[in-house]
Write an enzyme that holds these catalytic residues in place. Structure first.
Site, PDB file in Angstrom:
ATOM      1  N   HIS A   1       0.752  -1.344  -0.020  1.00 34.82           N
ATOM      2  CA  HIS A   1       0.069   0.087  -0.044  1.00 34.82           C
ATOM      3  C   HIS A   1       0.846   1.336  -0.105  1.00 34.82           C
ATOM      4  O   HIS A   1       0.092   2.336   0.186  1.00 34.82           O
ATOM      5  CB  HIS A   1      -1.033  -0.032   1.167  1.00 34.82           C
ATOM      6  CG  HIS A   1      -1.944  -0.916   1.147  1.00 34.82           C
ATOM      7  ND1 HIS A   1      -3.051  -0.892  -0.049  1.00 34.82           N
ATOM      8  CD2 HIS A   1      -2.577  -2.156   1.930  1.00 34.82           C
ATOM      9  CE1 HIS A   1      -3.745  -1.873   0.364  1.00 34.82           C
ATOM     10  NE2 HIS A   1      -3.522  -2.550   1.303  1.00 34.82           N
TER      11      HIS A   1
ATOM     12  N   HIS B   1       7.612  -8.425   3.351  1.00 28.01           N
ATOM     13  CA  HIS B   1       6.213  -8.092   3.267  1.00 28.01           C
ATOM     14  C   HIS B   1       5.256  -8.920   2.320  1.00 28.01           C
ATOM     15  O   HIS B   1       5.575  -8.847   1.369  1.00 28.01           O
ATOM     16  CB  HIS B   1       5.926  -6.556   2.810  1.00 28.01           C
ATOM     17  CG  HIS B   1       4.466  -6.011   2.877  1.00 28.01           C
ATOM     18  ND1 HIS B   1       4.019  -5.761   4.296  1.00 28.01           N
ATOM     19  CD2 HIS B   1       3.601  -5.774   2.466  1.00 28.01           C
ATOM     20  CE1 HIS B   1       2.888  -5.271   4.674  1.00 28.01           C
ATOM     21  NE2 HIS B   1       2.575  -5.414   3.168  1.00 28.01           N
TER      22      HIS B   1
ATOM     23  N   HIS C   1      -1.301  -9.233   9.086  1.00 28.14           N
ATOM     24  CA  HIS C   1      -1.866  -8.490  10.122  1.00 28.14           C
ATOM     25  C   HIS C   1      -2.202  -9.682  11.302  1.00 28.14           C
ATOM     26  O   HIS C   1      -2.918  -9.257  12.326  1.00 28.14           O
ATOM     27  CB  HIS C   1      -3.247  -7.586   9.933  1.00 28.14           C
ATOM     28  CG  HIS C   1      -2.929  -6.513   9.162  1.00 28.14           C
ATOM     29  ND1 HIS C   1      -3.870  -5.361   8.817  1.00 28.14           N
ATOM     30  CD2 HIS C   1      -1.943  -6.221   8.254  1.00 28.14           C
ATOM     31  CE1 HIS C   1      -3.449  -4.652   7.866  1.00 28.14           C
ATOM     32  NE2 HIS C   1      -2.076  -5.041   7.859  1.00 28.14           N
TER      33      HIS C   1
HETATM   34 FE   FE2 Z   1       0.094  -4.902   3.042  1.00 24.28          FE
END
Ligand code: FE2
Length: 256
Positions: free
Chosen positions: A68, A149, A176
């Site tokens: 993002h 990531h 997450h």
């Molecule tokens: Fe991400």
């Protein structure tokens, strides 16, 4: 050297958690360097200049990103001048910002870098394995720290096994959800995913009812960031004077 790595900071609740916990943990655990993933810090997607500065004010030394990075166009106004911001090396577009930052900590050079995984991810220009080889060849440092990531735990674990003993710290972000697999692989500290800082009553930081609507109907939703009590996920890594990782401990603080 003790490094605190804070998992994906999601929206206002995530930022509040960083404000509440980072300075306290820094003092209590004699932390020398704080790194946080900020790719979801502005309303769940992307980063603004104001929030970049807010995270630094809360005690974060270096901010890493993810898929993002470019979700908010305003990042283009400051990414090239943001000294403590590191974007993924292999995320397109490639021309903005820096993909590693070398910081001096206790007389050691620590290279903080950010690399995207390929499995289930988009706009990835190059294999994470090739990227890491390039960084090790091009960047001189005593300690290498990677925010890796990606979605797939297998890819992150494979990466850790390839670069064990060359890279001191490999921490996963993006899902997450904190994994309970923190370990040393010889002299490298590894965890598949550190988890997030964000609303506890949520689906990976987003509003539950909206995500359910998305899954159960064909209706397109905005993926609103959830509110309410927050959780804080992080990891503390210790590196000895010989530049070997000697411990990694998970932190997960949930609401009472
Ligand atoms: Fe991400």
């Amino acid at each position: 050297m003790r490094i605190l790595f804070v998992g994906d900071v999601v929206g206002a609740v995530g930022r509040k958690m960083v404000g509440e916990h980072v300075r306290r943990i820094k003092a209590e655990q004699a932390i020398d360097l704080v790194i946080a993933n900020g790719e979801n810090a502005a309303h769940g997607k992307g980063l603004t200049y104001k929030i970049y500065n807010q995270l630094l004010d809360y005690g974060v030394d270096v901010i890493t990103m993810g898929n993002h990075t470019f979700s908010k166009d305003v990042i283009l106004n400051f990414i090239d001048d943001a000294e403590y911001l590191v974007r993924p090396m292999n995320l397109e577009p490639l021309e903005y910002g820096q993909y590693y930052k070398v910081v001096e900590v206790n007389g050691k050079k620590v290279c903080v870098c950010n690399i995207m995984c390929e499995v289930f991810m988009h706009n990835v220009s190059e294999s994470p394995f090739a990227c890491m080889e390039m960084i090790l060849e091009d960047v001189e440092a005593d300690i290498y720290f990677v925010d890796l990531h990606g979605e797939a735990t297998s890819e992150k674990a494979a990466f850790a096994n390839v670069f064990k003993n060359q890279v001191q710290v490999i921490v996963g972000t993006h899902t997450h959800v904190q994994t309970a697999d923190e370990r040393l692989i010889e002299q490298t500290a590894f965890i598949s995913d550190v988890g997030m800082c964000g609303a506890y009553d949520s689906i990976i930081g987003r509003d539950v009812s909206e995500v359910l609507t998305r899954f159960l109907t064909s209706e397109k939703t905005r993926f609103t960031v959830a509110e309410g009590d927050g959780m804080f996920c992080a990891a503390v890594i210790e590196i000895d004077d010989n530049n070997h990782a000697v411990s990694i401990e998970r932190i997960q603080i949930r609401p009472n």
